[in-house]
Scaffold this motif. Structure first.
Motif, mmCIF file in Angstrom:
data_model
loop_
_atom_site.group_PDB
_atom_site.id
_atom_site.type_symbol
_atom_site.label_atom_id
_atom_site.label_comp_id
_atom_site.label_asym_id
_atom_site.label_seq_id
_atom_site.Cartn_x
_atom_site.Cartn_y
_atom_site.Cartn_z
ATOM 1 N N ARG A 260 0.839 -1.199 0.000
ATOM 2 C CA ARG A 260 0.000 0.000 0.000
ATOM 3 C C ARG A 260 0.879 1.256 0.000
ATOM 4 N NH1 ARG A 260 -5.250 0.290 2.750
ATOM 5 N NH2 ARG A 260 -6.394 -1.602 2.216
ATOM 6 N N ALA A 261 1.843 1.255 0.910
ATOM 7 C CA ALA A 261 2.745 2.404 0.994
ATOM 8 C C ALA A 261 3.529 2.573 -0.298
ATOM 9 C CB ALA A 261 3.685 2.234 2.186
ATOM 10 N N ALA A 262 3.987 1.450 -0.857
ATOM 11 C CA ALA A 262 4.764 1.521 -2.096
ATOM 12 C C ALA A 262 3.907 2.021 -3.257
ATOM 13 C CB ALA A 262 5.350 0.148 -2.423
ATOM 14 N N LEU A 263 2.649 1.620 -3.273
ATOM 15 C CA LEU A 263 1.745 2.040 -4.344
ATOM 16 C C LEU A 263 1.530 3.559 -4.308
ATOM 17 C CD1 LEU A 263 -0.124 1.137 -6.666
ATOM 18 C CD2 LEU A 263 -1.942 0.842 -4.964
ATOM 19 N N VAL A 264 1.313 4.083 -3.117
ATOM 20 C CA VAL A 264 1.118 5.525 -2.971
ATOM 21 C C VAL A 264 2.408 6.275 -3.347
ATOM 22 C CG1 VAL A 264 0.746 7.365 -1.286
ATOM 23 C CG2 VAL A 264 -0.732 5.336 -1.292
ATOM 24 N N THR A 265 3.555 5.748 -2.894
ATOM 25 C CA THR A 265 4.834 6.368 -3.245
ATOM 26 C C THR A 265 5.029 6.391 -4.751
ATOM 27 O OG1 THR A 265 5.826 5.673 -1.153
ATOM 28 C CG2 THR A 265 7.333 6.211 -2.947
ATOM 29 N N TRP A 266 4.705 5.286 -5.419
ATOM 30 C CA TRP A 266 4.807 5.223 -6.887
ATOM 31 C C TRP A 266 3.949 6.305 -7.538
ATOM 32 C CZ3 TRP A 266 0.430 4.312 -9.844
ATOM 33 C CH2 TRP A 266 0.641 4.226 -11.224
ATOM 34 N N ALA A 267 2.679 6.440 -7.081
ATOM 35 C CA ALA A 267 1.775 7.408 -7.695
ATOM 36 C C ALA A 267 2.306 8.832 -7.546
ATOM 37 C CB ALA A 267 0.383 7.288 -7.072
ATOM 38 N N ARG A 268 2.851 9.138 -6.382
ATOM 39 C CA ARG A 268 3.383 10.481 -6.175
ATOM 40 C C ARG A 268 4.639 10.734 -7.006
ATOM 41 N NH1 ARG A 268 2.207 10.096 0.307
ATOM 42 N NH2 ARG A 268 0.092 11.004 0.239
ATOM 43 N N LYS A 269 5.443 9.692 -7.157
ATOM 44 C CA LYS A 269 6.703 9.841 -7.899
ATOM 45 C C LYS A 269 6.467 10.076 -9.380
ATOM 46 C CE LYS A 269 11.101 7.481 -8.758
ATOM 47 N NZ LYS A 269 11.912 6.266 -8.459
ATOM 48 N N VAL A 270 5.486 9.382 -9.961
ATOM 49 C CA VAL A 270 5.280 9.466 -11.411
ATOM 50 C C VAL A 270 4.133 10.407 -11.774
ATOM 51 C CG1 VAL A 270 6.154 7.117 -11.716
ATOM 52 C CG2 VAL A 270 3.674 7.490 -11.534
ATOM 53 N N ASP A 271 3.603 11.133 -10.770
ATOM 54 C CA ASP A 271 2.431 11.985 -11.002
ATOM 55 C C ASP A 271 1.290 11.124 -11.558
ATOM 56 O OD1 ASP A 271 0.834 14.249 -11.131
ATOM 57 O OD2 ASP A 271 1.535 14.809 -13.130
ATOM 58 N N GLY A 272 1.065 9.987 -10.873
ATOM 59 C CA GLY A 272 0.126 8.998 -11.363
ATOM 60 C C GLY A 272 -1.231 9.033 -10.685
ATOM 61 N N ILE A 273 -2.128 8.157 -11.172
ATOM 62 C CA ILE A 273 -3.494 8.052 -10.668
ATOM 63 C C ILE A 273 -3.778 6.602 -10.328
ATOM 64 C CG2 ILE A 273 -5.945 8.325 -11.235
ATOM 65 C CD1 ILE A 273 -5.109 10.541 -13.176
ATOM 66 N N ILE A 274 -4.272 6.374 -9.122
ATOM 67 C CA ILE A 274 -4.695 5.039 -8.686
ATOM 68 C C ILE A 274 -6.224 5.002 -8.733
ATOM 69 C CG2 ILE A 274 -4.722 3.383 -6.785
ATOM 70 C CD1 ILE A 274 -2.183 4.853 -5.724
ATOM 71 N N VAL A 275 -6.777 4.038 -9.450
ATOM 72 C CA VAL A 275 -8.225 3.821 -9.458
ATOM 73 C C VAL A 275 -8.501 2.620 -8.562
ATOM 74 C CG1 VAL A 275 -10.257 3.307 -10.845
ATOM 75 C CG2 VAL A 275 -8.438 4.753 -11.790
ATOM 76 N N GLU A 276 -9.199 2.863 -7.453
ATOM 77 C CA GLU A 276 -9.467 1.816 -6.471
ATOM 78 C C GLU A 276 -10.898 1.306 -6.640
ATOM 79 O OE1 GLU A 276 -9.229 1.039 -1.637
ATOM 80 O OE2 GLU A 276 -9.007 3.072 -2.429
ATOM 81 N N ASP A 277 -11.025 0.056 -7.067
ATOM 82 C CA ASP A 277 -12.329 -0.592 -7.215
ATOM 83 C C ASP A 277 -12.627 -1.356 -5.926
ATOM 84 O OD1 ASP A 277 -14.588 -1.963 -7.917
ATOM 85 O OD2 ASP A 277 -13.684 -3.095 -9.563
ATOM 86 N N ASP A 278 -13.439 -0.765 -5.074
ATOM 87 C CA ASP A 278 -13.758 -1.355 -3.767
ATOM 88 C C ASP A 278 -15.079 -2.111 -3.886
ATOM 89 O OD1 ASP A 278 -12.967 -1.755 -1.111
ATOM 90 O OD2 ASP A 278 -14.172 -0.079 -0.388
ATOM 91 N N TYR A 279 -15.068 -3.160 -4.697
ATOM 92 C CA TYR A 279 -16.313 -3.743 -5.191
ATOM 93 C C TYR A 279 -17.100 -4.568 -4.179
ATOM 94 C CZ TYR A 279 -13.632 -8.065 -5.686
ATOM 95 O OH TYR A 279 -12.868 -9.177 -5.429
ATOM 96 N N ASP A 280 -16.430 -5.184 -3.189
ATOM 97 C CA ASP A 280 -17.200 -6.016 -2.247
ATOM 98 C C ASP A 280 -16.655 -5.951 -0.821
ATOM 99 O OD1 ASP A 280 -14.905 -7.516 -2.407
ATOM 100 O OD2 ASP A 280 -15.875 -9.387 -3.012
ATOM 101 N N ALA A 281 -16.049 -4.825 -0.460
ATOM 102 C CA ALA A 281 -15.418 -4.712 0.855
ATOM 103 C C ALA A 281 -16.427 -4.734 1.997
ATOM 104 C CB ALA A 281 -14.590 -3.433 0.928
ATOM 105 N N GLU A 282 -17.717 -4.520 1.697
ATOM 106 C CA GLU A 282 -18.720 -4.560 2.772
ATOM 107 C C GLU A 282 -18.867 -5.960 3.358
ATOM 108 O OE1 GLU A 282 -20.010 -1.164 0.076
ATOM 109 O OE2 GLU A 282 -19.220 -3.192 -0.170
ATOM 110 N N PHE A 283 -18.415 -6.966 2.607
ATOM 111 C CA PHE A 283 -18.579 -8.345 3.067
ATOM 112 C C PHE A 283 -17.219 -8.909 3.473
ATOM 113 C CE2 PHE A 283 -21.986 -7.628 -0.099
ATOM 114 C CZ PHE A 283 -23.035 -7.571 0.812
ATOM 115 N N TRP A 284 -16.862 -8.634 4.715
ATOM 116 C CA TRP A 284 -15.587 -9.058 5.290
ATOM 117 C C TRP A 284 -15.891 -10.000 6.442
ATOM 118 C CZ3 TRP A 284 -10.583 -8.484 3.932
ATOM 119 C CH2 TRP A 284 -9.604 -8.750 4.892
#
Length: 469
Positions: A260-284
């Motif tokens: 997670r931390a690495a993903l955020v660091t990557w996005a900031r480094k490359v001026d990138g965009i993360i699209v998070e599909d939180d499709y079924d997190a209600e069922f944990w």
């Protein structure tokens, strides 16, 4: 002009009116404008509409009935007959796998379905009645492109509380499900100059095709037991990525804290965009704490997407995007090119459903139902298929069932089909990289506990069939 049927009769023609009417209706049926089962106007109504004698309509209907184009149904009038032969209802996998018949299958374990039999009809109707009684004239005008303010406000509060999403009503947009949200995001990325989007591999094949159809090139990034490989993502040179971090589809793994931390660091480094599909997190269903949304770590870099498709019903077509503030105008411009917004009344109904606590009560009931089904299937697998193992987090509406090395995935899928089980192997979801573990991706949401035990028994019989061949 005829109002009941799109037909024009030429009274100056030498062709009799009855033949014009018969051939006109026949042409509409053959062209597909009148579909099998479509009702035709009564002879009295059509005669008055066309200003002809009723006997002309009656005779034309009789001739078409004799030719097999129409049928007369008791108390239902005249309808278009089904001229086409019975269609083979086999379903062919998008990856080229053999057709799997759903007619003879007893257990359809493919993914993507929620148990809509649990839809709270009475509660939903109560909410709709309330909002219809209180809706203002402005609510019945064309909606704001971003959606009804009432729903955006409720979602902002709800998502912040249950998913740690950091957003505001001004930067949240309602959509017609996540599919429309993904289309809007794809067009937004094109507007911003992106040509590629990194996707998880294995991942959702439908979403990959969706991106390609819109004009983006999906770049496969492998997934392991910690989720998406961020080092491989960095090497891909893509600056946008679509991820399912809480319950990766289809492996079920959770994106680790370090990733997670690495993903955020990557996005900031490359001026990138993360699209998070939180499709079924209600069922944990795990006793461990449910991971929050990645969006909360970097609201300026993550577009968070969700919908009511798994929690209530896909037919509602209610979804949302929580985007960084600087991307909201770009999203709205993309939206303006596609439509004029979604149904305000349904949005108000959903807002009321959330505000009155009905959503959380419904989710508690469905969590219990889904958890019991998963536990029944898990126990059956342990008893009947001891060499198999369930991997990934116990969550959502599907399970990844790892198979032993002595079984071939393709052979098992085929043998299962012969035993009445329709299920897809992990390879079906692969793009470029092979899945980290051969297995079956089991949709366990719509079957009863007893049915899932029966499915496990049928899978065991399929294993025996392979081993004795």
């Amino acid at each position: 002009m005829a109002w009941q049927l799109q037909l024009n009769l030429d009274r100056q023609s030498t062709t009799p009116l009855i033949e014009q009417l018969r051939s006109g209706i026949k042409s509409m049926i053959e062209a597909g404008a009148l579909r099998p089962g479509a009702p035709l106007p009564s002879s009295r109504l059509l005669a008055a509409d066309l200003r002809i004698a009723r006997s002309v309509v009656v005779e034309a209907y009789q001739q078409l009935t004799a030719e097999g184009y129409l049928i007369s149904v008791d108390r239902s009038g005249t309808r278009v007959a089904n001229l086409a032969p019975a269609q083979d209802r086999a379903v062919t996998g998008a990856s080229g796998e053999p057709a799997l018949s759903t007619v003879s299958a007893r257990w359809d374990l493919r993914t993507g379905l929620a148990d809509v039999s649990g839809f709270p009809r009475a509660e939903w109707l109560t909410c709709l009645r309330r909002v219809l009684q209180t809706a203002t004239p402005e609510h019945l005008e064309y909606p704001a492109l971003a959606g009804a303010a009432e729903l955006r406000s409720e979602l902002t509060s709800y998502l912040g509380r249950v998913r740690a999403v950091r957003t505001t009503a001004d930067t949240l947009m309602t959509t017609a499900g996540f599919a429309q949200g993904l289309a809007l995001l794809s067009n937004m990325l094109l507007d911003l100059g992106h040509a590629t989007v990194a996707v998880e591999d294995p991942g959702h094949p439908g979403q990959r095709r969706f991106l390609e159809d819109i004009g983006l090139r999906p770049v496969p990034v492998p997934v392991d037991d910690e989720g998406i490989d961020v080092q491989a993502l960095a090497a891909s040179e893509a600056r946008a990525v679509l991820v399912t971090p809480v319950h990766q589809f289809p492996t079920g793994v959770v994106l680790s804290e370090s990733r997670r931390a690495a993903l955020v660091t990557w996005a900031r480094k490359v001026d990138g965009i993360i699209v998070e599909d939180d499709y079924d997190a209600e069922f944990w269903f795990d006793d461990a704490e449910r991971p929050p949304a990645v969006q909360g770590l970097a609201p300026e870099r993550v577009v968070y997407g969700g919908s009511a498709s798994k929690t209530l019903a896909p037919g509602l077509r209610i979804g949302w995007l929580a985007a960084p503030a600087h991307l909201t105008p770009v999203l709205e411009r993309a939206r303006a090119r596609q439509d004029l917004g979604s149904s305000t009344i349904d949005q108000l109904g959903y807002a009321d459903f959330i505000a009155t606590g009905r959503l959380e009560r419904h989710l508690r009931q469905m969590r219990r139902r889904y958890r019991e089904r998963l536990e029944a299937f898990t126990a059956a697998v342990a008893n009947l298929l001891p060499d198999f193992r369930l991997i990934g987090s116990p969550a959502g509406l599907h399970t990844f069932l790892a198979i032993p090395p002595y079984l071939g995935e393709r052979a098992l899928v085929d043998a299962a089909a012969r035993r009445g089980v329709v299920v897809r192997g992990a390879d079906h979801f692969a793009f470029h990289h092979r899945p980290p573990t051969p297995g079956l991706v089991v949709g366990d949401a719509v079957h009863s506990r007893d049915s899932l035990v029966g499915a496990a028994s049928a899978l065991a019989a399929a294993v025996r069939m392979i081993r004795t061949d």
